[in-house]
Structure formats: C-alpha cells, structure tokens
Design a protein around this motif. Structure first.
Motif, PDB file in Angstrom:
ATOM      1  N   TRP A 187     127.144-103.524  19.222  1.00 52.71           N
ATOM      2  CA  TRP A 187     126.127-104.490  19.628  1.00 52.71           C
ATOM      3  C   TRP A 187     125.948-105.593  18.587  1.00 52.71           C
ATOM      4  O   TRP A 187     126.000-105.339  17.392  1.00 52.71           O
ATOM      5  N   ARG A 188     125.707-106.807  19.088  1.00 51.67           N
ATOM      6  CA  ARG A 188     125.264-107.916  18.249  1.00 51.67           C
ATOM      7  C   ARG A 188     123.864-108.287  18.695  1.00 51.67           C
ATOM      8  O   ARG A 188     123.524-108.182  19.882  1.00 51.67           O
ATOM      9  N   SER A 189     123.037-108.765  17.777  1.00 50.28           N
ATOM     10  CA  SER A 189     121.675-109.119  18.170  1.00 50.28           C
ATOM     11  C   SER A 189     121.153-110.275  17.342  1.00 50.28           C
ATOM     12  O   SER A 189     121.642-110.564  16.247  1.00 50.28           O
ATOM     13  N   ALA A 190     120.156-110.948  17.885  1.00 48.72           N
ATOM     14  CA  ALA A 190     119.505-112.068  17.210  1.00 48.72           C
ATOM     15  C   ALA A 190     118.066-112.147  17.685  1.00 48.72           C
ATOM     16  O   ALA A 190     117.754-111.806  18.828  1.00 48.72           O
ATOM     17  N   GLY A 191     117.183-112.595  16.813  1.00 49.20           N
ATOM     18  CA  GLY A 191     115.780-112.746  17.171  1.00 49.20           C
ATOM     19  C   GLY A 191     115.203-114.040  16.645  1.00 49.20           C
ATOM     20  O   GLY A 191     115.648-114.566  15.611  1.00 49.20           O
TER      21      GLY A 191
END
Length: 253
Positions: free
Chosen positions: A18-22
C-alpha cells in the motif's frame, strides 16, 4: 455511485502493498482547523476525525481521537486491532467531557468529533466510523461509498421514507446522530471487506466531499497515485467556496 495534524501532504510506501498520503486544510472561512488525520501505513491504520462544528474545542477533540488511535498497538490480527479501535473510541466517548476544566463547561457543553478509520491486513479491510466523515472505495472504474452517514438527513430518509430532497430541506438535516463525545452511548459502525489489486480508498471529512460532485470524486480517484489524487481533490475544493475544513487520506494498493 454505490453505497457499498499536518498542513501539508505526506506520502509513505508500505512495502509491497500500500501507498498512502494525507492532507488537511483550514478552508477559506473557518478561523481554525478542527480536522485531524492519521497516516500510518506501517501499522495498516488510517484515520480522519472532524471536530464537531459549533461546539467547544472541536480541534482538541479530533486531535485526541487521532492521537489515541495512533497509540494503539500495531501487532495482532485484524480482528484484535478492530476490537482495540472500538474499545478506544468507546473509552474516548466516555472521557471526552473531562478533557477541559469543569469551569470551561456549561450545561450545554459538548466536546466531540466524528471519526472514520481504515484497518488493512493482507487482503482484508475493516472500516469503522461514527458521524459523517466518510470512507470511499474506487474499484474497477466504479466509486463506492462504504460508510453511511450518521446524520439526521439519513435517519429522515430511512425512518420517514422521505426523498433526499425532502430530507435536505429539514433545518437540522446535517445534525449528527452518532459521534465520539456525543451524549448518547457510542456505537461505532463497522464494515469488513476483501481488498483487490488496484483498490484506492479515500477517508475524508464532510468539508471535502461536500465541495465535490460525484464526477469530480471519480475523476480524482481514477488518478490512482495518492499524491496525485490529493492534489486534484484539494484543487477542486479550494477552487470553490471551501466553507469548511477539508481533510483526506488516500490509500492505494
């Protein structure tokens, strides 16, 4: 569409999966940002919290929710972690009124926050929420709203069988029926599902999705890469009135 604390953007890669950004922003009207988010791919946990607008210390409430969930152990099965999140939210619900000194609270004092959290483990996902912050899934060129708002609007549609247009005309349509810190005992809702390659999840506060059409949401999520999705989402909302705080976390498999 089917129903199925940081000012900048952060992107972290979860090895192999998984890749994620906020990202969060105050918007164009509010004097302070009462949203908060957690982007913790190392533990397979992501959260968005939105302090209850119009009440005292909404920013404190949302930060408390996020920090408390961030402090939970990352070990254990998905079922054990989900139970831990549920117990943490219920504990916060009981304790929320004790965060500020008694002198700061009156008879009408409420300190609360919405919450939506996503837990991932292998090919399993669990979404847990209370309030009107949402979890969406983009899969196979289709957008699904996984969470269902805990709001008077939804209750009027369900219980009184009003049309969405009729329910929106109610003066208290946006009032929440569940939240962390509301006076009713908290009963978070949970949805579990299997993940698929190419899935993109979006957790967001109402300030984000209310500023976007379904087509704009779909167009942004179709970009796939979390950073690109975030940039498009915030560009679209901030082009408009952006009357509320807006927060989003994007997770891509």
């Amino acid at each position: 569409m089917a129903h199925f604390p940081h000012p900048g953007a952060v992107v972290i890669r979860l090895p192999g999966r998984w890749r994620s950004a906020g990202r969060t922003a105050r918007g164009k009207v509010r004097g302070r940002n009462e949203d908060a988010f957690l982007d913790c791919p190392q533990q397979g946990c992501w959260v968005v919290a939105d302090g209850m607008g119009g009440h005292q210390a909404g920013d404190v409430a949302s930060q408390l929710v996020v920090k408390s969930l961030a402090a939970l152990p990352g070990q254990g099965s998905l079922d054990e972690r989900l139970l831990g999140v549920r117990r943490c939210l219920q504990w916060l619900d009981r304790q929320m009124g004790q965060v500020l000194p008694v002198a700061a609270r009156g008879a009408d004092y409420i300190m609360g926050s919405t919450v939506v959290a996503l837990l991932l483990e292998g090919d399993r996902a669990a979404c847990i929420w209370a309030g009107d912050s949402r979890c969406y899934l983009w899969r196979g060129r289709a957008l699904y709203q996984l969470s269902r708002d805990h709001s008077l609007l939804e209750q009027l549609i369900d219980e009184q069988r009003l049309s969405p247009e009729q329910a929106r005309a109610h003066p208290d349509a946006r009032a929440l029926t569940r939240a962390v810190g509301a006076r009713a005992t908290l009963a978070p809702e949970v949805l579990e599902l299997k993940t698929s390659p190419g899935d993109v999840f979006l957790l967001c506060s109402d300030g984000l999705y209310q500023g976007l059409s379904p087509g704009e949401l779909e167009g942004a999520l179709s970009l796939g890469a979390p950073q690109r999705v975030l940039d498009r989402l915030f560009e679209e909302v901030l082009r408009g009135a952006a009357r509320d705080n807006l927060t989003a976390v994007v997770i891509q498999r």
